[in-house]
Design a protein around this motif. Structure first.
Motif, PDB file in Angstrom:
ATOM      1  N   UNK A 182       0.845  -1.190   0.000  1.00 53.80           N
ATOM      2  CA  UNK A 182       0.000   0.000   0.000  1.00 53.80           C
ATOM      3  C   UNK A 182       0.879   1.238   0.000  1.00 53.80           C
ATOM      4  N   UNK A 183       0.437   2.285  -0.694  1.00 49.95           N
ATOM      5  CA  UNK A 183       1.234   3.502  -0.848  1.00 49.95           C
ATOM      6  C   UNK A 183       0.577   4.653  -0.091  1.00 49.95           C
ATOM      7  N   UNK A 184       1.390   5.403   0.644  1.00 49.42           N
ATOM      8  CA  UNK A 184       0.918   6.592   1.351  1.00 49.42           C
ATOM      9  C   UNK A 184       1.727   7.783   0.866  1.00 49.42           C
ATOM     10  N   UNK A 185       1.104   8.796   0.256  1.00 45.25           N
ATOM     11  CA  UNK A 185       1.863   9.973  -0.195  1.00 45.25           C
ATOM     12  C   UNK A 185       2.409  10.737   1.016  1.00 45.25           C
ATOM     13  N   UNK A 186       3.498  11.519   0.778  1.00 41.62           N
ATOM     14  CA  UNK A 186       4.088  12.317   1.860  1.00 41.62           C
ATOM     15  C   UNK A 186       3.193  13.483   2.268  1.00 41.62           C
ATOM     16  N   UNK A 187       2.527  14.074   1.283  1.00 36.81           N
ATOM     17  CA  UNK A 187       1.685  15.234   1.571  1.00 36.81           C
ATOM     18  C   UNK A 187       0.439  15.150   0.721  1.00 36.81           C
ATOM     19  N   UNK A 188      -0.685  15.643   1.260  1.00 39.67           N
ATOM     20  CA  UNK A 188      -1.984  15.594   0.605  1.00 39.67           C
ATOM     21  C   UNK A 188      -2.610  16.981   0.684  1.00 39.67           C
ATOM     22  N   UNK A 189      -3.265  17.411  -0.395  1.00 36.90           N
ATOM     23  CA  UNK A 189      -3.923  18.711  -0.389  1.00 36.90           C
ATOM     24  C   UNK A 189      -4.456  19.035  -1.769  1.00 36.90           C
ATOM     25  N   UNK A 190      -4.862  20.283  -1.943  1.00 33.26           N
ATOM     26  CA  UNK A 190      -5.375  20.722  -3.227  1.00 33.26           C
ATOM     27  C   UNK A 190      -4.226  20.885  -4.210  1.00 33.26           C
ATOM     28  N   UNK A 191      -4.567  20.801  -5.507  1.00 33.51           N
ATOM     29  CA  UNK A 191      -3.532  20.941  -6.533  1.00 33.51           C
ATOM     30  C   UNK A 191      -2.888  22.320  -6.458  1.00 33.51           C
ATOM     31  N   UNK A 192      -3.657  23.327  -6.079  1.00 31.72           N
ATOM     32  CA  UNK A 192      -3.125  24.689  -6.004  1.00 31.72           C
ATOM     33  C   UNK A 192      -2.103  24.846  -4.885  1.00 31.72           C
ATOM     34  N   UNK A 193      -2.162  23.967  -3.876  1.00 27.69           N
ATOM     35  CA  UNK A 193      -1.226  24.062  -2.742  1.00 27.69           C
ATOM     36  C   UNK A 193       0.060  23.280  -2.979  1.00 27.69           C
ATOM     37  N   UNK A 194       0.160  22.608  -4.133  1.00 30.57           N
ATOM     38  CA  UNK A 194       1.365  21.811  -4.391  1.00 30.57           C
ATOM     39  C   UNK A 194       2.617  22.673  -4.460  1.00 30.57           C
ATOM     40  N   UNK A 195       2.485  23.935  -4.850  1.00 40.44           N
ATOM     41  CA  UNK A 195       3.659  24.812  -4.962  1.00 40.44           C
ATOM     42  C   UNK A 195       4.325  25.076  -3.610  1.00 40.44           C
ATOM     43  N   UNK A 196       3.600  24.818  -2.502  1.00 39.89           N
ATOM     44  CA  UNK A 196       4.214  25.016  -1.177  1.00 39.89           C
ATOM     45  C   UNK A 196       5.346  24.010  -0.920  1.00 39.89           C
ATOM     46  N   UNK A 197       5.393  22.961  -1.741  1.00 39.71           N
ATOM     47  CA  UNK A 197       6.406  21.917  -1.547  1.00 39.71           C
ATOM     48  C   UNK A 197       7.411  21.890  -2.700  1.00 39.71           C
ATOM     49  N   UNK A 198       7.481  22.981  -3.477  1.00 39.38           N
ATOM     50  CA  UNK A 198       8.390  23.029  -4.623  1.00 39.38           C
ATOM     51  C   UNK A 198       9.852  22.879  -4.217  1.00 39.38           C
ATOM     52  N   UNK A 199      10.234  23.316  -3.025  1.00 35.30           N
ATOM     53  CA  UNK A 199      11.631  23.266  -2.595  1.00 35.30           C
ATOM     54  C   UNK A 199      12.039  21.983  -1.913  1.00 35.30           C
ATOM     55  N   UNK A 200      11.142  20.982  -1.863  1.00 33.22           N
ATOM     56  CA  UNK A 200      11.470  19.740  -1.160  1.00 33.22           C
ATOM     57  C   UNK A 200      12.378  18.860  -2.016  1.00 33.22           C
ATOM     58  N   UNK A 201      12.925  17.826  -1.401  1.00 32.30           N
ATOM     59  CA  UNK A 201      13.938  16.991  -2.047  1.00 32.30           C
ATOM     60  C   UNK A 201      13.317  16.005  -3.032  1.00 32.30           C
ATOM     61  N   UNK A 202      14.190  15.390  -3.821  1.00 26.42           N
ATOM     62  CA  UNK A 202      13.792  14.422  -4.829  1.00 26.42           C
ATOM     63  C   UNK A 202      13.076  13.241  -4.179  1.00 26.42           C
TER      64      UNK A 202
END
Length: 290
Positions: A182-202
């Motif tokens: 089973x897969x669990x994503x690191x972060x969940x939210x709206x598509x518009x909020x994805x830019x808050x994680x632009x600086x995270x690692x590969x």
């Protein structure tokens, strides 16, 4: 005046009466030297006279014999010779000090005489010698311990997006793989909020709940996301029919009334008819049970 002197001559005392002294006669010849008399007592020491003039420097004496101690070693080893005889010499090499046994008593040593002279003046620098040959390369040392992890560096600029390559030929269908975890994503939210994680690692995974797409960071570059994988709820399918709807064609209640009569409030009036086959009551009850 001279005093009277008495002399005896044949038992008759003669008294000499001094007369007038006559003139001195000529000096006689010097007699032989008599024996030396006894030495008289030493008189008191007179006052010290003035210092005399320094005499000439004497000749240099012969070179003395070299000195060799009876034993030598570090100062802490001196107690090993505490029982030696008087005159035994021990040289402490670490302090450059000579110690003498003053007597045969245990550990009866002198206070020590240092033979180390004062440091001389620094001599002139000698001529630089020729450069020696390069030595062989030494063996590689052991790997040191891993140091502490340093602070995270600043995110570098995002690289330019490369051109899309040509689509390759479709490969053959592979064998069915084992069931995945089973897969669990690191972060969940709206598509518009994805830019808050632009600086995270590969490798960071983000699930957009409003579009149902799963995104991954392709590198550590700012905003370097994948195009998105449909991972959420699919579109709504057509509404299905229930089992009751299938069994109620025709409607059991209408079918029942058409055969047996009609209902009036909570009463049913039956008609004089022969029951049909299939029995509508059994059909109605069967639909309720299902």
């Amino acid at each position: 005046m001279r005093s009277f002197e008495d002399q005896l001559f044949g038992g008759v005392r003669v008294v000499h009466v001094p007369g007038i002294q006559g003139p001195h006669g000529p000096q006689g010849e010097k007699g032989e030297k008599g024996d030396q008399g006894e030495r008289g007592p030493v008189g008191e020491r007179g006052p010290q006279g003035p210092q005399g003039v320094q005499g000439p420097q004497g000749e240099i004496g012969p070179q003395g014999r070299s000195f060799t101690p009876d034993a030598m070693g570090p100062y802490d080893d001196r107690p090993l010779y505490d029982d030696q005889k008087a005159g035994f010499v021990y040289f402490a090499v670490d302090t450059a000090t000579l110690f003498y046994k003053l007597s045969d008593s245990l550990a009866d040593w002198s206070t020590g005489t240092s033979i180390k002279g004062e440091a001389g003046l620094t001599g002139p620098q000698g001529i630089q010698g020729e450069k020696g040959d390069k030595g062989e390369k030494g063996d590689k040392g052991d790997t040191g311990d891993t140091g502490p992890q340093g602070d995270r560096g600043d995110t570098g600029p995002q690289g330019e997006k490369g051109e899309k390559g040509e689509t390759g030929a479709k490969g053959e269908k592979g064998d069915t793989g084992e069931q995945g975890m089973s897969f669990m994503p690191n972060y969940v939210g709206l598509d518009a909020d994805r830019s808050n994680y632009d600086g995270y690692t590969k490798g960071v995974a983000y699930l957009a709940t409003d579009t149902g797409k799963l995104y991954f960071k392709k590198s550590n570059a700012l905003g370097d996301w994948t195009d998105g994988i449909d991972f959420g709820r699919g579109p709504t399918g057509p509404r299905g029919s229930s089992a009751n709807e299938i069994l109620m064609d025709p409607d059991p209640e209408l079918y029942f009334l058409s055969v047996y009569g009609e209902t009036h409030e909570d009463e049913i009036w039956f008609a004089d008819t022969v029951p049909f086959d299939p029995d509508p009551v059994e059909t109605f009850e069967g639909s309720l049970e299902s």
